[in-house]
Write a protein that holds these residues in place. Structure first.
Motif, PDB file in Angstrom:
ATOM      1  N   ALA A  34      -1.861   6.349   6.225  1.00 34.92           N
ATOM      2  CA  ALA A  34      -1.501   6.025   5.348  1.00 34.92           C
ATOM      3  C   ALA A  34      -0.789   8.117   4.909  1.00 34.92           C
ATOM      4  CB  ALA A  34      -3.290   7.966   4.505  1.00 34.92           C
ATOM      5  N   LYS A  35      -0.988   8.152   5.929  1.00 40.17           N
ATOM      6  CA  LYS A  35       0.992   9.547   6.396  1.00 40.17           C
ATOM      7  C   LYS A  35       2.071   8.764   6.069  1.00 40.17           C
ATOM      8  CE  LYS A  35       1.101  14.070   5.266  1.00 40.17           C
ATOM      9  NZ  LYS A  35       0.604  14.784   4.271  1.00 40.17           N
ATOM     10  N   GLN A  36       2.176   8.018   7.077  1.00 39.26           N
ATOM     11  CA  GLN A  36       3.263   6.920   6.886  1.00 39.26           C
ATOM     12  C   GLN A  36       3.461   6.207   5.361  1.00 39.26           C
ATOM     13  OE1 GLN A  36       5.771   7.071   9.386  1.00 39.26           O
ATOM     14  NE2 GLN A  36       6.658   5.325   8.705  1.00 39.26           N
ATOM     15  N   VAL A  37       2.546   5.978   5.008  1.00 44.75           N
ATOM     16  CA  VAL A  37       3.138   5.358   3.440  1.00 44.75           C
ATOM     17  C   VAL A  37       2.933   6.696   2.615  1.00 44.75           C
ATOM     18  CG1 VAL A  37       1.435   3.930   1.517  1.00 44.75           C
ATOM     19  CG2 VAL A  37       1.084   3.586   3.847  1.00 44.75           C
ATOM     20  N   HIS A  38       2.778   7.384   2.617  1.00 43.60           N
ATOM     21  CA  HIS A  38       2.503   8.566   2.233  1.00 43.60           C
ATOM     22  C   HIS A  38       4.526   9.384   1.645  1.00 43.60           C
ATOM     23  CE1 HIS A  38       1.830  12.693   0.287  1.00 43.60           C
ATOM     24  NE2 HIS A  38       2.786  12.713   0.995  1.00 43.60           N
ATOM     25  N   TRP A  39       4.816   8.787   2.521  1.00 46.63           N
ATOM     26  CA  TRP A  39       6.520   9.771   2.856  1.00 46.63           C
ATOM     27  C   TRP A  39       7.237   8.927   2.420  1.00 46.63           C
ATOM     28  CZ3 TRP A  39       5.170  11.257   8.775  1.00 46.63           C
ATOM     29  CH2 TRP A  39       4.125  12.042   8.237  1.00 46.63           C
ATOM     30  N   ASN A  40       6.877   7.346   2.098  1.00 43.72           N
ATOM     31  CA  ASN A  40       7.560   6.079   2.176  1.00 43.72           C
ATOM     32  C   ASN A  40       7.139   5.820   0.942  1.00 43.72           C
ATOM     33  OD1 ASN A  40       9.132   6.580   4.753  1.00 43.72           O
ATOM     34  ND2 ASN A  40       7.469   6.258   5.669  1.00 43.72           N
ATOM     35  N   ILE A  41       6.006   5.742  -0.023  1.00 37.84           N
ATOM     36  CA  ILE A  41       5.891   4.896  -1.004  1.00 37.84           C
ATOM     37  C   ILE A  41       6.797   5.286  -2.452  1.00 37.84           C
ATOM     38  CG2 ILE A  41       4.736   7.212  -1.855  1.00 37.84           C
ATOM     39  CD1 ILE A  41       2.794   5.079  -2.911  1.00 37.84           C
ATOM     40  N   ARG A  45       4.676   4.352  -9.724  1.00 35.34           N
ATOM     41  CA  ARG A  45       2.875   5.260  -9.727  1.00 35.34           C
ATOM     42  C   ARG A  45       3.157   5.613  -8.628  1.00 35.34           C
ATOM     43  NH1 ARG A  45      -1.882   0.365  -9.427  1.00 35.34           N
ATOM     44  NH2 ARG A  45      -0.201  -0.256  -7.904  1.00 35.34           N
ATOM     45  N   PHE A  46       3.998   6.398  -8.150  1.00 36.34           N
ATOM     46  CA  PHE A  46       4.600   6.755  -6.985  1.00 36.34           C
ATOM     47  C   PHE A  46       3.116   8.565  -6.361  1.00 36.34           C
ATOM     48  CE2 PHE A  46       6.173  10.883  -5.560  1.00 36.34           C
ATOM     49  CZ  PHE A  46       6.359  10.638  -4.115  1.00 36.34           C
ATOM     50  N   ARG A  47       3.628   8.899  -8.101  1.00 40.29           N
ATOM     51  CA  ARG A  47       2.886  10.565  -7.328  1.00 40.29           C
ATOM     52  C   ARG A  47       1.681  10.458  -7.573  1.00 40.29           C
ATOM     53  NH1 ARG A  47       3.016  14.984  -7.463  1.00 40.29           N
ATOM     54  NH2 ARG A  47       2.018  16.763  -8.706  1.00 40.29           N
ATOM     55  N   SER A  48       0.622   9.146  -8.401  1.00 36.88           N
ATOM     56  CA  SER A  48      -0.635   9.667  -7.904  1.00 36.88           C
ATOM     57  C   SER A  48      -1.428   8.789  -7.193  1.00 36.88           C
ATOM     58  CB  SER A  48      -0.690   8.071  -9.307  1.00 36.88           C
ATOM     59  OG  SER A  48      -0.665   7.274  -8.962  1.00 36.88           O
ATOM     60  N   VAL A  49      -0.438   7.399  -6.429  1.00 38.01           N
ATOM     61  CA  VAL A  49      -1.093   7.048  -4.885  1.00 38.01           C
ATOM     62  C   VAL A  49      -0.634   7.791  -3.779  1.00 38.01           C
ATOM     63  CG1 VAL A  49      -0.181   5.039  -3.479  1.00 38.01           C
ATOM     64  CG2 VAL A  49      -0.489   5.111  -6.176  1.00 38.01           C
ATOM     65  N   HIS A  50       0.666   8.808  -4.145  1.00 40.43           N
ATOM     66  CA  HIS A  50       1.376   9.578  -3.301  1.00 40.43           C
ATOM     67  C   HIS A  50       0.259  10.775  -3.122  1.00 40.43           C
ATOM     68  CE1 HIS A  50       4.389  12.353  -1.296  1.00 40.43           C
ATOM     69  NE2 HIS A  50       3.959  13.388  -1.638  1.00 40.43           N
ATOM     70  N   LEU A  51      -0.343  11.285  -3.851  1.00 37.37           N
ATOM     71  CA  LEU A  51      -1.653  12.412  -4.272  1.00 37.37           C
ATOM     72  C   LEU A  51      -2.753  11.651  -3.856  1.00 37.37           C
ATOM     73  CD1 LEU A  51      -0.886  14.016  -6.753  1.00 37.37           C
ATOM     74  CD2 LEU A  51      -0.381  15.221  -5.561  1.00 37.37           C
ATOM     75  N   GLN A  52      -3.018  10.598  -4.198  1.00 32.57           N
ATOM     76  CA  GLN A  52      -4.521   9.840  -3.491  1.00 32.57           C
ATOM     77  C   GLN A  52      -4.047   9.367  -1.902  1.00 32.57           C
ATOM     78  OE1 GLN A  52      -5.002   6.041  -5.282  1.00 32.57           O
ATOM     79  NE2 GLN A  52      -7.208   5.942  -5.088  1.00 32.57           N
ATOM     80  N   LEU A  53      -3.068   9.482  -1.413  1.00 30.88           N
ATOM     81  CA  LEU A  53      -2.525   9.638   0.486  1.00 30.88           C
ATOM     82  C   LEU A  53      -3.054  10.019   0.812  1.00 30.88           C
ATOM     83  CD1 LEU A  53      -0.081   7.023  -0.238  1.00 30.88           C
ATOM     84  CD2 LEU A  53      -1.516   5.989   0.919  1.00 30.88           C
ATOM     85  N   ASP A  54      -2.512  11.217   0.247  1.00 34.33           N
ATOM     86  CA  ASP A  54      -3.589  12.897   1.151  1.00 34.33           C
ATOM     87  C   ASP A  54      -4.352  12.611   0.740  1.00 34.33           C
ATOM     88  OD1 ASP A  54      -1.222  13.864   2.193  1.00 34.33           O
ATOM     89  OD2 ASP A  54      -0.209  14.675  -0.201  1.00 34.33           O
ATOM     90  N   GLU A  55      -5.547  13.221   0.303  1.00 37.65           N
ATOM     91  CA  GLU A  55      -6.561  12.511   0.509  1.00 37.65           C
ATOM     92  C   GLU A  55      -6.984  11.755   1.558  1.00 37.65           C
ATOM     93  OE1 GLU A  55      -8.606  11.431  -3.709  1.00 37.65           O
ATOM     94  OE2 GLU A  55      -7.448  12.686  -4.861  1.00 37.65           O
ATOM     95  N   MET A 150     -11.990   3.416  -5.169  1.00 36.05           N
ATOM     96  CA  MET A 150     -10.614   3.935  -5.891  1.00 36.05           C
ATOM     97  C   MET A 150      -9.159   2.953  -5.302  1.00 36.05           C
ATOM     98  SD  MET A 150     -11.617   7.575  -5.165  1.00 36.05           S
ATOM     99  CE  MET A 150     -12.566   8.458  -6.558  1.00 36.05           C
ATOM    100  N   PHE A 151      -9.500   2.921  -4.036  1.00 37.27           N
ATOM    101  CA  PHE A 151      -7.576   2.152  -4.013  1.00 37.27           C
ATOM    102  C   PHE A 151      -7.905   0.418  -4.281  1.00 37.27           C
ATOM    103  CE2 PHE A 151      -6.367   5.208  -1.073  1.00 37.27           C
ATOM    104  CZ  PHE A 151      -4.335   5.553  -1.166  1.00 37.27           C
ATOM    105  N   GLN A 152      -9.404  -0.238  -4.198  1.00 40.76           N
ATOM    106  CA  GLN A 152      -8.871  -1.520  -5.683  1.00 40.76           C
ATOM    107  C   GLN A 152      -8.194  -1.067  -6.793  1.00 40.76           C
ATOM    108  OE1 GLN A 152     -12.884  -2.139  -2.868  1.00 40.76           O
ATOM    109  NE2 GLN A 152     -12.285  -3.532  -2.263  1.00 40.76           N
ATOM    110  N   ALA A 153      -9.871  -0.344  -6.876  1.00 40.71           N
ATOM    111  CA  ALA A 153      -9.301  -0.100  -8.599  1.00 40.71           C
ATOM    112  C   ALA A 153      -7.392  -0.065  -9.210  1.00 40.71           C
ATOM    113  CB  ALA A 153     -10.261   1.262  -8.554  1.00 40.71           C
ATOM    114  N   GLU A 154      -7.205   0.776  -8.051  1.00 39.85           N
ATOM    115  CA  GLU A 154      -5.708   1.563  -8.327  1.00 39.85           C
ATOM    116  C   GLU A 154      -5.137  -0.094  -8.285  1.00 39.85           C
ATOM    117  OE1 GLU A 154      -1.963   2.927  -8.728  1.00 39.85           O
ATOM    118  OE2 GLU A 154      -4.088   4.306  -8.721  1.00 39.85           O
ATOM    119  N   SER A 155      -4.962  -1.389  -7.384  1.00 41.16           N
ATOM    120  CA  SER A 155      -4.802  -2.274  -7.421  1.00 41.16           C
ATOM    121  C   SER A 155      -4.717  -3.546  -8.493  1.00 41.16           C
ATOM    122  CB  SER A 155      -5.329  -2.695  -5.540  1.00 41.16           C
ATOM    123  OG  SER A 155      -6.593  -3.607  -5.765  1.00 41.16           O
ATOM    124  N   GLY A 156      -6.264  -2.848  -9.278  1.00 35.70           N
ATOM    125  CA  GLY A 156      -6.685  -4.240  -9.554  1.00 35.70           C
ATOM    126  C   GLY A 156      -7.218  -4.953  -9.886  1.00 35.70           C
ATOM    127  N   ALA A 157      -7.339  -5.581  -8.600  1.00 35.29           N
ATOM    128  CA  ALA A 157      -7.840  -7.217  -7.909  1.00 35.29           C
ATOM    129  C   ALA A 157      -9.197  -6.468  -7.692  1.00 35.29           C
ATOM    130  CB  ALA A 157      -7.455  -6.853  -6.458  1.00 35.29           C
TER     131      ALA A 157
END
Length: 157
Positions: A34-41, A45-55, A150-157
């Motif tokens: 999650a941290k690796q993805v957080h740094w490289n996203i 939707r950068f900001r919302s996913v970035h913050l979600q990853l920190d959670e 929450m990530f599933q909802a974010e993906s819309g799938a």
């Protein structure tokens, strides 16, 4: 040599120790992924996913400490070394470089799913030998399932 003596019978201690060690490995890797993805996203939707990853990172780190301390409390030495995590985790590796926001979400959905499946197996395995450990695993799985939702909802799938 065991400095800490367990009140669990040896057979139960083996089952519970394996469950806790597996949970520790998966939680540590989840926090790293999650941290690796957080740094490289990157992406709209950068900001919302970035913050979600920190959670997710915070959840995984907090629970990994609880799991490791439970293991130590019952006489099992926790192993969170990088080599152990790398060889025993259920989570796929993250590609290097920038990660599109849609790919970041998919990575977390897949990673959380893999960890949740293994956590549910551990919940079942610890039912009889140690309800205290099972309770810890139930609580952390509930938190992981919330992130998964929450990530599933974010993906819309």
């Amino acid at each position: 040599m065991s400095v800490v003596k367990s009140s669990l019978p040896e057979a139960d201690l083996k089952v519970v120790g394996e469950a806790l060690q597996g949970a520790l490995v998966d939680l540590l890797d989840l926090s790293l992924v999650a941290k690796q993805v957080h740094w490289n996203i990157v992406g709209p939707r950068f900001r919302s996913v970035h913050l979600q990853l920190d959670e997710v990172v915070t959840t995984a780190r907090n629970h990994s400490d609880t799991v490791a301390e439970r293991a130590a409390a019952i006489g099992v030495t926790p192993d969170g070394r990088a080599a152990t995590v790398a060889t025993q985790s259920a989570i796929d590796t993250v590609p290097d470089g920038w990660i599109k926001d849609t790919d970041a979400v998919r990575t977390l959905v897949d990673g959380l799913s893999a960890v949740i499946v293994r956590m549910r197996e551990r919940i079942g395995a610890t039912d009889k030998p140690d309800p205290v450990t099972q309770d810890i695993l139930i609580g952390l799985t509930a938190d992981l399932e919330k992130h998964h939702w929450m990530f599933q909802a974010e993906s819309g799938a």
